[in-house]
Design a protein around this motif. Sequence first.
Motif, PDB file in Angstrom:
ATOM      1  N   LEU A 880      10.470  -4.393   0.291  1.00 30.92           N
ATOM      2  CA  LEU A 880      11.684  -4.361   1.114  1.00 30.92           C
ATOM      3  C   LEU A 880      12.281  -2.959   1.142  1.00 30.92           C
ATOM      4  N   ALA A 881      13.111  -2.725   2.183  1.00 33.49           N
ATOM      5  CA  ALA A 881      13.855  -1.475   2.248  1.00 33.49           C
ATOM      6  C   ALA A 881      14.914  -1.458   1.150  1.00 33.49           C
ATOM      7  N   ALA A 882      15.480  -0.269   0.891  1.00 35.54           N
ATOM      8  CA  ALA A 882      16.414  -0.117  -0.225  1.00 35.54           C
ATOM      9  C   ALA A 882      17.595  -1.063  -0.108  1.00 35.54           C
ATOM     10  N   MET A 883      18.230  -1.118   1.071  1.00 32.24           N
ATOM     11  CA  MET A 883      19.382  -1.997   1.250  1.00 32.24           C
ATOM     12  C   MET A 883      18.982  -3.461   1.080  1.00 32.24           C
ATOM     13  N   GLU A 884      17.807  -3.829   1.610  1.00 31.25           N
ATOM     14  CA  GLU A 884      17.336  -5.210   1.500  1.00 31.25           C
ATOM     15  C   GLU A 884      17.090  -5.587   0.038  1.00 31.25           C
ATOM     16  N   ARG A 885      16.522  -4.654  -0.738  1.00 34.21           N
ATOM     17  CA  ARG A 885      16.277  -4.920  -2.159  1.00 34.21           C
ATOM     18  C   ARG A 885      17.596  -5.138  -2.901  1.00 34.21           C
ATOM     19  N   GLN A 886      18.584  -4.333  -2.601  1.00 29.51           N
ATOM     20  CA  GLN A 886      19.861  -4.464  -3.295  1.00 29.51           C
ATOM     21  C   GLN A 886      20.520  -5.807  -2.988  1.00 29.51           C
ATOM     22  N   VAL A 887      20.501  -6.184  -1.724  1.00 32.26           N
ATOM     23  CA  VAL A 887      21.116  -7.459  -1.344  1.00 32.26           C
ATOM     24  C   VAL A 887      20.385  -8.608  -2.017  1.00 32.26           C
ATOM     25  N   ALA A 888      19.044  -8.572  -1.970  1.00 35.75           N
ATOM     26  CA  ALA A 888      18.257  -9.653  -2.573  1.00 35.75           C
ATOM     27  C   ALA A 888      18.490  -9.711  -4.085  1.00 35.75           C
ATOM     28  N   ALA A 889      18.572  -8.568  -4.741  1.00 36.43           N
ATOM     29  CA  ALA A 889      18.779  -8.536  -6.185  1.00 36.43           C
ATOM     30  C   ALA A 889      20.127  -9.140  -6.562  1.00 36.43           C
ATOM     31  N   LEU A 890      21.155  -8.871  -5.748  1.00 31.03           N
ATOM     32  CA  LEU A 890      22.476  -9.426  -6.031  1.00 31.03           C
ATOM     33  C   LEU A 890      22.515 -10.928  -5.759  1.00 31.03           C
ATOM     34  N   VAL A 891      21.738 -11.385  -4.774  1.00 29.92           N
ATOM     35  CA  VAL A 891      21.626 -12.837  -4.546  1.00 29.92           C
ATOM     36  C   VAL A 891      21.023 -13.499  -5.776  1.00 29.92           C
ATOM     37  N   MET A 892      19.996 -12.865  -6.361  1.00 27.23           N
ATOM     38  CA  MET A 892      19.383 -13.402  -7.580  1.00 27.23           C
ATOM     39  C   MET A 892      20.410 -13.566  -8.697  1.00 27.23           C
ATOM     40  N   GLU A 893      21.392 -12.678  -8.705  1.00 25.54           N
ATOM     41  CA  GLU A 893      22.392 -12.738  -9.756  1.00 25.54           C
ATOM     42  C   GLU A 893      23.466 -13.786  -9.475  1.00 25.54           C
ATOM     43  N   GLY A 894      23.403 -14.378  -8.281  1.00 24.51           N
ATOM     44  CA  GLY A 894      24.362 -15.421  -7.954  1.00 24.51           C
ATOM     45  C   GLY A 894      25.561 -14.946  -7.162  1.00 24.51           C
TER      46      GLY A 894
END
Length: 940
Positions: A880-894
Motif C-alpha cells: 500500500l501507499a504510505a497514507m493507505e498503510r497508516q490508515v490501515a494500521a490505525l484501523v488494526m488498532e481499533g
Amino acid sequence: MTVRRDFQEPARCRPDLVIGREELFASAREQLASGGSVLLHGPAGIGKSTVLRALAEEYGATARTVLRCSATESESHLPFLALADLLGLVLDEVSPRLPAAQRTALESALTGRGESSLQRDGLALRLAVLSALRALAAHGPVLVVADDLQWLDPASAELLGFAARRLEGTPVQLLCAVRTEGRQSQEYDRHLRACPPGTLAVRLGPLSRTQVAELLDHRGHGCLSRSTVREIHRTSGGNPLFALELGRALADSPTPPRPGEPLPVPTSLRALVLSRLDMLSVEARRTLLVASAGARPTPALLHAAGRENAEAECAQAAELGLLATEPDAPAVRFAHPLISAALYAEAPAHERRAAHAALSTAASDPIERARHLALATTGTDPEVAARLAEAAALARDRGAPSVAAQLGLLAARHTPADGTPSPEERRLTAAEDAITAGEVDLARDIAREVLARATVPADRVRAWMIVIDTAGHTMAEVDAVFPQALADAGDDPRLLALVHYQLAWRALIVEGDFTEARQAAAHAAELAARGADRRTELLSLAFQAQTETLMGHPEAPRTIKRALKEPQDPRVAWHHNGAGSARFRWLVMGDQLAEARTTVTALLREVRRRGSVESEVHFLRGLAETELRAGHCGRALELARDSLRLARDSGIGETASAMLTSLAEASGGDVDRALALAREAVDHAEEDGDQMYLSRALGALGYAQLVAGDPAGTVRSLRRVRTLELGLGITDPARGRWQGDLAEALVRIGEVAEAQDVIDVSREHALRLGRESVLAVLDRSEALVRAARGDLEAALAQLTSAQDRLGKLGYGLEEARAAFALARLRGGPGPSPAVFDEATRMFRRCRALPWLRQVDESPAADGPEPAPAVPEAPAALHALAAMERQVAALVMEGATNREIAARLFISVKTVEATLTRVYRKLGIRSRVDIVRLAAGHRAP
C-alpha cells in the motif's frame, strides 16, 4: 378566527424589514413562542407599531383567534370603544357561554343599548370579559393585539387589565404597545401592572446612524449623502418616524440647506414637537431661537447675545417640556434635537439672521463667531470670506475636518468671483477636508460642481483627483476620468505628478499589476520632484515602497529610506498612504511586532487628533493585525470590530475591514461570523474589480474555513489566492501568510505532494527575504506532511522546533497551533485529555476561543496511557501507499474513522476514500478483514 379593527392591514410588515430591531424582535418572538405576553414601549415615532404589526403577523398565524384594537386620542373619551373593537365580532360566539347577568352587561356595553357602566355593572362586566376570553381559549390559542394603550378609554383599560391579571394558565396572550417618554415612566409601570404575570417589557430605543441610513435607503431616500444622513440622525435623535419625515422633506425640497444651517423640518413634525410653543411669551420664543442657532448655548452666552431674562425664559420653556432640566449642567439643552431644528425652521429668515448676528459677537470661540457671521450675512463679502477661511484652518488644526469643510463652503459662498483665492479653490479645499472627515459623497458633489464651471487647469486637475479619491477601491468606475485629467494637466509636471500617482493606484487595484504600479509611482515621484511638489513626491515614494515590500523587491528598504528623508510634509507623515504607513508594513512583515505596534499606535493617535476617518480606519486595522500576529486575539477582535464599525459608518475601507475582522473572528470570536464577513469581502472585491484585496479576502475565507473544519473549502479558496498572487507578481509570503494554512488543508484531504510543493516554493521566497515566522509556520506544516508519510519521529522534532521559534518571535497564536499539532501527533487515536494541556493553556492565554473549541472536540478519553502511534504492519500492507498503510494500521488498532482523521490531520471523507482503496488492493470488503489480517500476522 381573526378579528381586526380595520379587518385588512394597509400593508404587510415583514419581520426582516423591521430595521435595527433584530435583537428585541427575537426576544419578543421567543417570549410569544413560550406562551408569554409582550409589552412594547417607547416614545412617539420610535417604531412600536411597526414591530407590533410584524410580531402579530408572524405569531398570529399560530393562534386560532386574534383580537385587535388600536386606540386614538380623539376617541379615548368614548367608553367601551376598545372593548367593542376586541370582542364585537365574536360576541355571537361567546354570548351563549356566559351567565345571564354577564351576557346582559357585556351586550349592553358593546352595543350601546341600555345604560351599562363600570359603576353599575362593574363586577358583572369584569367577569364577562374574563369569561369571554376563557371561552375563546377553550377552542384554541388567543392573541390579543392592542396598540397605543395610552389612548384606551378608561373603562376598556380597566376591564382588559382585570382579565389579563387572571388569565394565567390559559392560552391567552397579550401583545401590546404603549407610548412612554422615559425609562422610569409612571405610565409604563401602570400598563405593565395591567398585563398578565411574567409579561416581557421591551423598550424601543433610538436607531444608530447606520440603521437610520438603512431605513432611509429602504424607503427610497438612498441618494442622500452620508453627511446629510448624519445630520438627519442627529436631528431626529435616532427616531425612525422623525428621520423618515426629515428625509422626505429633503427629497421634496428644491434647494438643500446652506452649510451650517439646520435641516428643513416638515410641517407635520413642526406641529408634533412645537404644539406647546404658543404657550410661551414672545420674548421667551426669541430666547429659544437664539439657543437653537447656537452650537453649545449656555445662559451666559444668551446673556451676551442680548437675552437679559434668559434664565426665567428658559425655566418657562423647561416647564412646558421644550428644554431638558439639568440643574448641574451649565448648557441649555432642548428636550429633543428636533425641537431645536423645528423652532429654527419656524422662524422667519430675518429673525434667524438677527439671532446669528447677535451670536457672532457673543460667542467666545473664533470658529463659532465666523460661522454665525456667515449666516447673518447675505451676498459676497471678502472680509467675511477671509474670516471663514481662517476659521476653517483653525478647525482643521483642531482635528475637526468636517467643520472645516462646512466653513470652507461658507467661505466660498461669500468669496467674490474675482477673489483670491477664488471661490473654486476654496470649494476644493472644503472637498479635501470632507474626504479627510470621511464624507466622500459631499466631496464628490463639490468636485463635480467645480468641474462644471472651472476653466483653470490646476482647479480642474485637483477636482479630478478628488473624484478619483472618492471612488476608493471602485476605481474601475472612474476609468474615463484619467484621459480628461491628463488632458487638463498638459505638460505641467506638478499636475502630471498628481495624475500619475493615481494611475499607480489604478494599476494596482484595477489591473492587479504590481510591476506597472511600481513604475507609475516612481514616475510620479520624479515628476513631483521636478515640479517641487514635495507632498506628492513623498506619497509616490511611500506607494512605491509599499508595492516593493509586497512584491518582495530588493529595493524596498532603500525606497523606504528615501520616503522618510527630510524635508517631510506633516500631511504625509501621518497619512495612511504615507511613509509612516509603509514603514509599519515593512516592520510587521519583517517580524518586528513590538516596533510595529509602537509605530502604528503613534500613527493612530495622530490621525485621531486630526480627525482623519479613512486613516483611522486603516490604522485600526493595522493595530488589529499586529495584535493578531502577537496572539492577542481578544484585543485584535475589539480593534477589528471598531475598524469595521467606522468603515461601515463612513463607507470607507469596508472590504478591507471586513477581511481583517473575519481573521479576528476566526481567531478569537465567532467562526460563522468570520465566514460571513470573509464572503462579504470576497463579493465586494470581485464586484469592485479589486484584484489586490480579492486575494486578501480569499485568504481570510480560507483561514475561516480551516478553523470551521472545512479543509476542502480552504483548499479551494487558497488555491485561488496562489493563482492570483502569481499573476499579481506577489512573492513575499509574509504578505498574506496563507501558505501554511493551504499546506495543512492539503494534508488533511490527502494531497500530500501538493502540500510539499506549496511549502518548497514558499520557503524559497521566505529564505531570500528573511521571513523567520513564515519559515517556522512552513516547518509546522511540513511536519504534518512528514507525519502523513509515516515519519512520525521527524515530524515531532520539526514541530517542537517550530513551536519554540514561533514563541521566541512573539507569535502566540501560531505557537499555540504548533503545540496543538504536537499534542495530536503524540496522543495517538485515543489520547488522554492531559496531552492537550499545553495547547489549551496557550489558546486560553491568546483568548483564541474557536481554537479552544477545537481542542475540546479532539478525541480524548480517560484511562491508560496512549497506545503506540502506529503498530507494526503485516507484510500484506507493504504494497500500500504510505497514507493507505497508516490508515490501515490505525484501523488494526481499533481507531474509528474520526479518530484516524484527527490523528493524521485529514478529513473523515479522506479516511473513507483511503479505506476503499485499501479494500480493493487487499481484496477484502471491510474493516473487520483488516483486523483479521493483523491477527493472522501476530499468530505464532
